[in-house]
Motif scaffolding. Structure first.
Motif, PDB file in Angstrom:
ATOM      1  N   UNK A 198       0.820  -1.212   0.000  1.00 15.53           N
ATOM      2  CA  UNK A 198       0.000   0.000   0.000  1.00 15.53           C
ATOM      3  C   UNK A 198       0.852   1.259   0.000  1.00 15.53           C
ATOM      4  N   UNK A 199       2.137   1.131   0.277  1.00  8.22           N
ATOM      5  CA  UNK A 199       3.058   2.261   0.207  1.00  8.22           C
ATOM      6  C   UNK A 199       4.464   1.728  -0.037  1.00  8.22           C
ATOM      7  N   UNK A 200       5.347   2.613  -0.454  1.00 10.05           N
ATOM      8  CA  UNK A 200       6.696   2.224  -0.869  1.00 10.05           C
ATOM      9  C   UNK A 200       7.505   1.602   0.262  1.00 10.05           C
ATOM     10  N   UNK A 201       7.340   2.082   1.488  1.00  8.86           N
ATOM     11  CA  UNK A 201       8.103   1.520   2.609  1.00  8.86           C
ATOM     12  C   UNK A 201       7.786   0.039   2.796  1.00  8.86           C
ATOM     13  N   UNK A 206       6.888   1.177  -7.177  1.00  9.23           N
ATOM     14  CA  UNK A 206       5.683   1.210  -6.351  1.00  9.23           C
ATOM     15  C   UNK A 206       5.173   2.644  -6.201  1.00  9.23           C
ATOM     16  N   UNK A 207       6.074   3.584  -5.962  1.00  9.08           N
ATOM     17  CA  UNK A 207       5.662   4.988  -5.848  1.00  9.08           C
ATOM     18  C   UNK A 207       4.986   5.459  -7.132  1.00  9.08           C
ATOM     19  N   UNK A 218       0.821   7.531 -10.130  1.00  7.10           N
ATOM     20  CA  UNK A 218       0.367   7.730 -11.510  1.00  7.10           C
ATOM     21  C   UNK A 218      -0.525   6.609 -12.043  1.00  7.10           C
ATOM     22  N   UNK A 219      -0.507   5.444 -11.410  1.00  6.13           N
ATOM     23  CA  UNK A 219      -1.203   4.285 -11.959  1.00  6.13           C
ATOM     24  C   UNK A 219      -2.482   3.895 -11.260  1.00  6.13           C
ATOM     25  N   UNK A 220      -2.897   4.653 -10.267  1.00  4.28           N
ATOM     26  CA  UNK A 220      -4.138   4.330  -9.576  1.00  4.28           C
ATOM     27  C   UNK A 220      -4.008   3.269  -8.508  1.00  4.28           C
ATOM     28  N   UNK A 255      11.855  12.483 -12.360  1.00  8.31           N
ATOM     29  CA  UNK A 255      13.168  11.847 -12.230  1.00  8.31           C
ATOM     30  C   UNK A 255      13.092  10.321 -12.232  1.00  8.31           C
ATOM     31  N   UNK A 256      11.988   9.761 -11.737  1.00 11.30           N
ATOM     32  CA  UNK A 256      11.894   8.328 -11.471  1.00 11.30           C
ATOM     33  C   UNK A 256      12.022   7.429 -12.683  1.00 11.30           C
TER      34      UNK A 256
END
Length: 136
Positions: free
Chosen positions: A22-25, A58-59, A64-66, A106-107
């Motif tokens: 659910x999040x990058x961490x 993931x971020x 950007x991907x919903x 940047x990603x």
């Protein structure tokens, strides 16, 4: 975050796990644990690059991907693959990075430079999956 699948093929030394972060961490933590399960751990530089790729993929999926439909990691003797699926059919786009830090940019170029290979593939029920491959 729950691990939904783990496949081990000892003959080919293949390990594959799938999660829905659910999040990058959460994704970085799952990737770090995955790497600990490998019979032959990759060099520290590869670990750091892999964690950065996981975090960025993931971020980007979240931003950007919903959302992230699934994140899978696969490792064999030759490579480690990070696969992140999201519900958006839109492919990542190169854009001019925002040096003020407001809109990013940047990603995607960084992912393309750090990974040995990056591909975007349409997925039934997912819309797309982005795969980044690192040589071990």
């Amino acid at each position: 975050m729950q691990q939904s699948q783990m496949i081990v093929n000892r003959a080919e030394r293949l390990l594959e796990c799938t999660w829905r972060p659910e999040w990058a961490a959460q994704a970085r933590e799952a990737a770090a644990e995955f790497l600990l399960d490998l019979r032959s751990p990759p060099p520290a530089a590869i670990v750091q690059i892999l964690l950065l790729l996981v975090s960025e993929l993931v971020t980007n999926g979240l931003r950007h991907g919903g959302g992230v439909s699934a994140m899978s990691l696969r490792a064999d003797r030759r490579s480690i693959q990070v696969i992140v699926a999201d519900p958006s059919p839109a492919h990542p786009q190169d854009r001019t990075p925002d040096l003020t830090g407001h809109t990013g940019g940047f990603g995607w170029p960084m992912l393309q430079r750090l990974a040995d290979s990056v591909r975007v593939e349409p997925q039934p029920g997912w819309s797309k999956a982005i795969t980044a491959i690192l040589a071990r």
